[in-house]
Design a protein around this motif. Structure first.
Motif: not given
Length: 184
Positions: A133-140
């Motif tokens: 649910n976290n865009a920064a984590l998805v990008a990482e």
């Protein structure tokens, strides 16, 4: 609603959660549910956290600021869907590793698919997709996957998902470990 500790849960609360968990697992993958003693040991450990929603439970651990979902104990099928959807809106970063049969449902809810992994589950390789649910984590996740595909990183670069202590605890108590590998 918040993600909270399971410390201090009564035997009745553990039994209720186990009944819900084993009923859900029985519908999904009969015979794959944990025995009661192992389930109780896991959910009452000092590291386990729970998200409660309308009588349904989502269990996991918070590691590195990420709520890593491990077990579901829905009160009803609709209640389980509602709990996972409500978890999407929490401020806490969430990661779910699910089999293909649940992937479409999570995408429709608004979770973002990150990468695919192969996880060892009771001695068998199981394909799972990671959602967050976290865009920064998805990008990482996606960045690390690209680096692996380009040969600039090893699959062990996903070790931040599950720390060594958790893997050892899971291996000791359940006989499995979440071994991550990259996939094409």
């Amino acid at each position: 609603m918040t993600i909270e500790s399971t410390r201090g849960w009564s035997r009745d609360a553990v039994l209720r959660a186990y009944a819900q968990y084993s009923a859900a697992m029985g519908r999904k993958r009969a015979g794959s549910e944990l025995p009661f003693a192992q389930f109780r040991a896991y959910i009452t450990s000092p590291f386990t956290r729970v998200f409660r929603h309308e009588g349904s439970y989502v269990f996991g651990r918070i590691e590195g600021g990420i709520f890593k979902v491990s077990h579901f104990a829905p009160k009803t099928l609709r209640g389980g869907v509602a709990a996972v959807k409500a978890l999407l809106d929490e401020d806490q970063a969430v990661v779910l590793a699910v089999t293909g049969d649940m992937a479409n449902m999570l995408e429709k809810m608004g979770y973002e698919r990150t990468i695919s992994i192969t996880a060892a589950f009771r001695g068998e390789a199981v394909e799972k997709a990671l959602f967050s649910n976290n865009a920064a984590l998805v990008a990482e996740f996606r960045d690390k996957q690209r680096k692996i595909e380009m040969g600039r990183a090893r699959p062990s670069s996903f070790d931040f998902l599950i720390d060594a202590a958790s893997l050892q605890w899971a291996e000791d108590h359940f006989g499995w470990a979440g071994i991550l590998q990259s996939r094409d």
